[in-house]
Design a protein around this motif. Structure first.
Motif, short mmCIF file in Angstrom:
data_model
loop_
_atom_site.label_atom_id
_atom_site.label_comp_id
_atom_site.label_asym_id
_atom_site.label_seq_id
_atom_site.Cartn_x
_atom_site.Cartn_y
_atom_site.Cartn_z
N MET B 1 2.63 2.77 16.12
CA MET B 1 3.75 3.23 15.28
C MET B 1 4.18 2.10 14.34
N ILE B 2 4.34 2.43 13.08
CA ILE B 2 4.72 1.41 12.12
C ILE B 2 6.23 1.27 12.12
N ARG B 3 6.71 0.05 12.35
CA ARG B 3 8.14 -0.12 12.53
C ARG B 3 8.81 -0.74 11.31
N SER B 4 8.09 -0.79 10.18
CA SER B 4 8.70 -1.44 9.03
C SER B 4 9.59 -0.45 8.27
N ILE B 5 10.80 -0.89 7.96
CA ILE B 5 11.73 -0.02 7.22
C ILE B 5 11.17 0.24 5.83
N LYS B 204 -17.97 -2.01 15.33
CA LYS B 204 -17.05 -2.58 16.31
C LYS B 204 -16.24 -3.75 15.77
N HIS B 205 -16.78 -4.45 14.77
CA HIS B 205 -16.07 -5.66 14.33
C HIS B 205 -15.56 -5.58 12.90
N VAL B 206 -16.42 -5.07 12.00
CA VAL B 206 -16.01 -5.11 10.60
C VAL B 206 -14.99 -4.02 10.29
N VAL B 207 -15.27 -2.79 10.71
CA VAL B 207 -14.37 -1.69 10.35
C VAL B 207 -12.95 -1.91 10.89
N PRO B 208 -12.78 -2.23 12.17
CA PRO B 208 -11.39 -2.41 12.63
C PRO B 208 -10.64 -3.51 11.91
N HIS B 209 -11.34 -4.58 11.52
CA HIS B 209 -10.63 -5.65 10.83
C HIS B 209 -10.38 -5.33 9.37
N LEU B 210 -11.24 -4.47 8.82
CA LEU B 210 -11.14 -4.22 7.39
C LEU B 210 -10.15 -3.11 7.07
N LEU B 211 -9.99 -2.15 7.99
CA LEU B 211 -9.15 -0.98 7.68
C LEU B 211 -7.75 -1.34 7.20
N PRO B 212 -7.05 -2.27 7.89
CA PRO B 212 -5.72 -2.61 7.38
C PRO B 212 -5.75 -3.13 5.96
N LYS B 213 -6.76 -3.98 5.66
CA LYS B 213 -6.85 -4.51 4.30
C LYS B 213 -7.12 -3.39 3.31
N LEU B 214 -7.96 -2.43 3.71
CA LEU B 214 -8.28 -1.32 2.82
C LEU B 214 -7.04 -0.49 2.51
N CYS B 215 -6.17 -0.31 3.52
CA CYS B 215 -4.93 0.44 3.28
C CYS B 215 -4.13 -0.24 2.18
N ILE B 216 -4.07 -1.57 2.24
CA ILE B 216 -3.28 -2.29 1.25
C ILE B 216 -3.93 -2.17 -0.13
N GLN B 301 1.80 -4.63 5.05
CA GLN B 301 1.43 -6.04 5.21
C GLN B 301 2.19 -6.66 6.38
N THR B 302 3.52 -6.45 6.42
CA THR B 302 4.29 -7.06 7.52
C THR B 302 3.86 -6.44 8.83
N HIS B 303 3.56 -5.13 8.82
CA HIS B 303 3.15 -4.48 10.06
C HIS B 303 1.87 -5.11 10.61
N PHE B 304 0.87 -5.27 9.73
CA PHE B 304 -0.39 -5.82 10.21
C PHE B 304 -0.25 -7.27 10.62
N ALA B 305 0.57 -8.01 9.87
CA ALA B 305 0.77 -9.42 10.23
C ALA B 305 1.44 -9.52 11.59
N SER B 306 2.46 -8.69 11.83
CA SER B 306 3.18 -8.78 13.10
C SER B 306 2.28 -8.29 14.23
N GLY B 307 1.40 -7.32 13.94
CA GLY B 307 0.48 -6.84 14.97
C GLY B 307 -0.39 -7.97 15.49
N LYS B 308 -0.85 -8.81 14.56
CA LYS B 308 -1.68 -9.94 14.98
C LYS B 308 -0.90 -10.87 15.88
N ARG B 309 0.36 -11.13 15.48
CA ARG B 309 1.16 -12.07 16.26
C ARG B 309 1.32 -11.55 17.68
N LYS B 310 1.55 -10.22 17.82
CA LYS B 310 1.75 -9.65 19.15
C LYS B 310 0.53 -9.88 20.02
N ARG B 311 -0.65 -9.69 19.43
CA ARG B 311 -1.86 -9.84 20.22
C ARG B 311 -1.97 -11.26 20.79
#
Lengths: 284, 337
Positions: B1-5, B204-216, B301-311
């Motif tokens: 769930m995206i939590r960015s206002i 397994k590696h490229v698509v999951p990492h690329l999708l967020p960037k593609l959204c942007i 952008q903030t959502h994906f950045a914060s997602g990384k931090r959580k991991r």
């Protein structure tokens, strides 16, 4: 030397793609592929002999070449001045912003997102309206709002052209500097006792320049499109006048090639400077 | 769930624009209020069109007395979805071009192709788009008959594909470079060492990492399409065709067929000094739509950045929870050695 060769190849490729594109409108009109190839041949021939090109200003053909050069330099002057002014103003403001506390910076960044979204047409209209409003209030004419005949205006088109690139550069610089200042070398130099402003001015700025270089190509690309609009709105006798007075493929191709030349020189030079720096760093 | 206002604010604005436009069509059958003359309570005529802005009609009315705000709302359902469609096509096509570019090309070919495609950086998109679309979109005249070169649906198809294809080269180089940067990461090399093939690495590696960037990239492309629409509108190339009036003494400006926004810009921008709000109404709506897309971009952008931090947080927690009891080891002196 490698850069010179690279730029030359790139320039040739640009010319080829411009020629290929210039045949397309005829293809759309006539729906005839063989006439497309004919057109491309014509355009290539006339690009090789630009002296013979003619344009039709008032139903009477005139040779394009001596006529075209003066407005061309005028347009390029406006474009490059706006670009450089936007860049340096943004840099100075970005330095000032970086000394502010983080909460203020967050507000500024949000504001910049809003400003960044202004459509360029709105910006031009606002500048125009502001000048008229200012004139009505104070009867001081800041600048002519439209150019008439021979007289040339510089302030207004440059202002219109630089506002949005300035905002883009400013935001990019703040974002890049913030990212840079999270890196270990920043903390290290702070720990060594160097002042924040010093690190910012001499280290952070230098490290943002490579990304900014690539970003500036996109900005310039956007600015050339805007130049067309600005010249049209303010009735400026620049290159777009020739573009619009005669919408033939040959004229189009020549003008686009001429528009591309100064940027090849400009970016080639910048890339040269960057490569010198990289080599020095590799040597050190 | 995206939590960015910001993300949700942008989405809600866009949905509201399209939604109200659709409601306007379904409930009011796209009827636009026409107020050629304004009367006061006594029935005397007070003002003739164009009327200034009022709470009733935020952008006033045009010269014929049509409510500008309703016109703009009516156009939203064409402009925004088509901008999204074009941007989506750009990103999807570029993505599929980028796959062989990153995976199968040797580095010299990649460099050559990058040079070829980045030659487009020096060719301004607006000029090319005007140049190419003019024969497609503008109504022509032959003798007495006014005609379009292409049918309505073909015109839309051509405009959408031209606006897509002109930008695909640059976007595919961008996405391709993202992929090659991804392929240089250490975890990809280690999975290669462990025997993963190209397809597995891609899935397994490229698509999951690329999708967020593609959204942007996608939301940024939406903005760029909207800007192009505005420019084309200013030069009287409207989405779906420009209806030019060729009869002599015709003072009706070229009309857009569906009230979509670029058409409204072209129709009303020349009123800029006399009636600024009429001229700027459509431009302001473009601004609102662009701001909404920019908000979505920043939210993502903030959502994906914060997602990384959580991991990374989770990893640290795991390291902390290694039981550090006395059962883990025995003291040498207790063993009696």
């Amino acid at each position: 030397m490698a850069i010179l060769r690279k730029m030359l190849i790139q320039f040739l490729l640009t010319v080829v793609s411009i020629v290929l594109i210039s045949g397309l409108p005829d293809l759309f009109l006539t729906k005839n592929v063989s006439s497309y190839w004919e057109k491309i041949k014509d355009v290539s021939v006339s690009l090789l002999h630009p002296g013979h090109l003619q344009y039709i200003p008032f139903k009477q053909p005139r040779p394009l070449f001596p006529d075209f050069l003066d407005p061309y330099f005028y347009s390029i002057t406006i474009l490059l001045t706006a670009f450089l002014l936007a860049f340096f103003l943004a840099q100075v403001l970005a330095w000032m912003t970086m000394t502010l506390p983080e909460r203020v910076r967050a507000v500024i960044k949000n504001l910049l997102t809003l400003l960044e979204s202004l459509p360029d047409l709105l910006v031009f209209a606002l500048v125009q309206m502001f000048i008229v409003f200012f004139y009505k209030q104070t009867s001081i004419l800041l600048s002519d709002v439209a150019s008439l005949g021979e007289q040339r205006i510089y302030v207004i088109p440059i202002m219109c052209l630089m506002i949005l690139p300035f905002i883009y550069f400013y935001k990019m610089m703040v974002l890049l500097s913030e990212e840079e200042s999270k890196k270990p070398y920043f903390e290290f130099s702070r720990a060594k006792g160097l002042r924040r402003t010093y690190v910012l001015l001499f280290h952070v700025t230098r490290n943002t320049y490579e990304t900014l270089f690539h970003f500036s190509k996109t900005v310039l690309w956007f600015m050339i499109s805007n130049l067309l609009l600005v010249e049209w709105i303010f009735n400026i006798d620049g290159i777009t006048y020739y573009l619009y007075s005669d919408f033939r493929a040959e004229i189009m191709a020549v003008i686009l090639v001429f528009l591309a030349i100064p940027f090849f020189v400009f970016f080639g030079f910048l890339e040269f400077l960057l490569s010198i720096r990289l080599r020095r760093e590799a040597g050190a | 769930m995206i939590r960015s206002i910001k993300f949700w604010a942008g989405c809600i604005v866009l949905a509201a624009l399209i939604g109200s436009s659709l409601v306007h069509q379904m409930v009011f059958d796209s009827k636009i209020k026409k107020v050629p003359v304004l009367y006061n309570d006594k029935g005397e005529a007070v003002k003739a069109a164009p009327l200034p802005a009022s709470p009733d009609m935020p952008f006033g009315t045009d010269r014929q007395g049509y409510d500008m705000f309703a016109k703009v709302m009516q156009g939203a359902k064409y402009t925004i979805p088509f901008a999204i469609l074009i941007a989506l096509q750009r990103v999807v096509i570029a993505f599929f071009i980028a796959i062989p570019y990153a995976f199968y090309f040797p580095s010299w070919a990649r460099k050559g192709l990058e040079q070829l495609l980045s030659s487009f950086y020096y060719v301004p998109l607006t000029i090319i788009a005007i140049f190419l679309l003019e024969p497609v979109l503008v109504e022509r005249i032959a003798g007495e008959k006014e005609y379009f070169t292409y049918d309505f649906s073909v015109r839309i198809f051509l405009e959408v594909s031209i606006l897509t294809l002109l930008v695909v080269p640059m976007v595919s180089v961008m996405i391709g470079n993202m992929m090659t940067a991804q392929l240089k990461e250490e975890f990809i090399q280690s999975s290669q060492v462990l025997g993963a093939g190209k397809i597995r690495i891609f899935r397994k590696h490229v698509v999951p990492h690329l999708l967020p960037k593609l959204c942007i990239v996608f939301t940024q492309q939406c903005v760029s399409v909207l800007i192009i629409f505005a420019h084309l509108g200013y030069f009287k190339l409207f989405f779906g065709g420009t209806d030019v009036c060729y009869t002599p003494f015709c003072d009706i400006p070229p009309q857009s067929i569906s009230n979509e926004w670029s058409g409204l810009i072209g129709e009303y921008y020349q009123n800029i000094f006399a009636h600024p709000l009429i001229a700027l109404g459509p431009v302001i709506m473009f601004g609102i739509a662009i701001y909404a897309f920019n908000l979505v971009t920043e939210g993502l952008q903030t959502h994906f950045a914060s997602g990384k931090r959580k991991r990374t947080y989770k990893k640290e927690e795991k390291e902390d929870t290694i039981p550090a009891g006395a059962e883990q080891f025995t003291f040498i002196n207790e063993k009696g050695a």
